[in-house]
Design an enzyme around this catalytic site. Structure first.
Site, short mmCIF file in Angstrom:
data_model
loop_
_atom_site.label_atom_id
_atom_site.label_comp_id
_atom_site.label_asym_id
_atom_site.label_seq_id
_atom_site.Cartn_x
_atom_site.Cartn_y
_atom_site.Cartn_z
N ASN A 9 46.51 33.39 5.10
CA ASN A 9 46.84 32.85 3.79
C ASN A 9 46.69 31.33 3.81
OD1 ASN A 9 48.55 31.63 1.68
ND2 ASN A 9 49.16 33.73 1.23
N ASP A 73 56.55 36.23 7.09
CA ASP A 73 56.41 37.16 5.97
C ASP A 73 57.41 36.73 4.93
OD1 ASP A 73 54.91 39.43 4.99
OD2 ASP A 73 56.83 40.45 4.87
N HIS A 183 62.50 28.14 1.05
CA HIS A 183 62.84 29.21 1.99
C HIS A 183 62.08 29.04 3.30
CE1 HIS A 183 59.37 30.21 -0.38
NE2 HIS A 183 59.07 31.27 0.33
#
Length: 199
Positions: A9, A73, A183
């Site tokens: 990604n 993830d 996060h």
């Protein structure tokens, strides 16, 4: 420190590079080429471990023994939508879905429930494998998701997410604001503490 990132990604790779400016972050594809890893676990932690383990084992087979593999993830969870998209965040609108596709589906599902704005949170789990030992850490970011896209910054669901304490989406706030409380930043700060101990 050379770190192999078990991700293809581009948004995540760029984010890790910015968050770890003193380390050499390499995408696994630079060493191993293109590999598809089936994210078939039932949690962010399970998927993060599977990705890290797959890449780590392949690097060991290539004779690269002194290597650190980090995988991430992550995704967004909307409690009002039965906790969707959750672990399916990257493929919410189907395999190979674009960010726009996924955002469009989330907007459609919010509109079906007549939700203009509702609580949501991002989760990031980072898995680290070094010397065949596995470590995991988590980070969270809470806020609200809205039924439209605002701003061009960030990636994924960022243009739809307003973090607690702000009145703009992550897409409007941009990376410099997001990096302080995201996060992934929270998880990465914990991951750095793990690395400090194990290295």
């Amino acid at each position: 420190m050379k770190i192999v990132l078990a991700s293809a990604n581009k948004g995540k790779i760029a984010e890790f590079e910015k968050l770890m400016p003193n380390d050499e972050v390499i995408a696994f594809s630079e060493i191993l080429g293109k590999i598809e890893i089936d994210e078939d676990q039932d949690s962010f932690k399970g998927n993060a471990i599977k990705k890290a383990r797959t890449i780590y084992d392949l690097l060991i087979q290539k004779g690269l023994n002194d290597v650190i593999v980090i995988s991430d993830d992550s995704g967004i969870t909307v409690p009002a939508l039965n906790n969707e998209p959750g672990i399916y965040s990257a493929r919410y609108a189907g395999l190979n879905a674009s960010d726009k596709d996924n955002n469009k589906k989330l907007i459609e599902n919010l509109n079906k429930q007549n939700l203009e704005k509702t609580p949501a949170f991002y989760t990031a789990c980072i898995a680290i494998i070094y010397k065949n030992e596995t470590y995991t850490v988590h980070g969270w970011m809470h806020g609200n998701v809205i039924n439209k896209e605002l701003g061009e910054g960030g990636f994924g669901y960022d243009p739809m997410f307003i973090p607690n304490g702000f009145d703009k989406t992550l897409g409007e706030l941009g990376y410099e604001a997001k990096k302080d409380f995201s996060h992934r930043t929270k998880a990465l700060n914990l991951a750095k503490k793990v690395l400090d101990v194990i290295l």
